[in-house]
Scaffold this motif. Sequence first.
Motif: not given
Length: 180
Positions: A23-24, A26-28, A30-31, A34, A45
Motif C-alpha cells: 500500500g505504501a 502504491l501510494t508513493i 501515485a503521489l 503528481q 519509479t
Amino acid sequence: MSNEVKQQINVRDWIVLSTVMIGAVLTILALIWQVPPANGIITSTFLLMVSFIFFVNSVSTNSKAQFEANLGNIPEDRINRFVTFAEYSFGLGFTLVITGFTILGYEYFLTYIGHELIALILPTTFLVVTWAIIFIYNTINYAGKPLGAIRNLKRNLWIILELVCLIMIIFDFFGIFTIP
C-alpha cells in the motif's frame, strides 16, 4: 508456546507488514507522479515497481508457509525454506524502497532548492541513519556471536546496494553521472 505457533504468529506479522508496504509503495508512486522532480522519476519509479513485486511475493510466500504449517504434515525444513525466501524477498523490496526514497529526496531537493550541498547531505544522512538502525538491530539480534552484527550476508548485500545508490548520487551531484 510451540515453535509452530510462534512461526505462524511471525508469518502473520510479515504478511501484514508486507501488505502495508504494498500500500505504501502504491501510494508513493501515485503521489510522486503528481509533482515529479526534474530528474530521477524514471529510476525511482522503476525501483518502486520492482519492490512492489518483491512485497507481493513476500505476502504470497508467507501465506504459503502459513498454509503448509497449518496442514501439520509438512516437514519443518520445507516451511522454513518458504519463510526464508519471503524474508529475502521482503528485504530486497525494502532495500529498493530505501534506494528509491534516497533518489527521490535528492532529486526533489535539486529541483526545488538547486545544486546546493544540502541536496547531497539529505541522501547521505538518510542512508547513514538507515545503516545505523540496521547495525543496532544486528547487534541486538546477534548478541553473543562474534562479529554477528556485521556478518549477516543478506543485510550486508542490501547495504552494498544502498551504498551503490549513494555513490551514483555523489557522481550525479558532481556531474560525473546523471540519474535518469
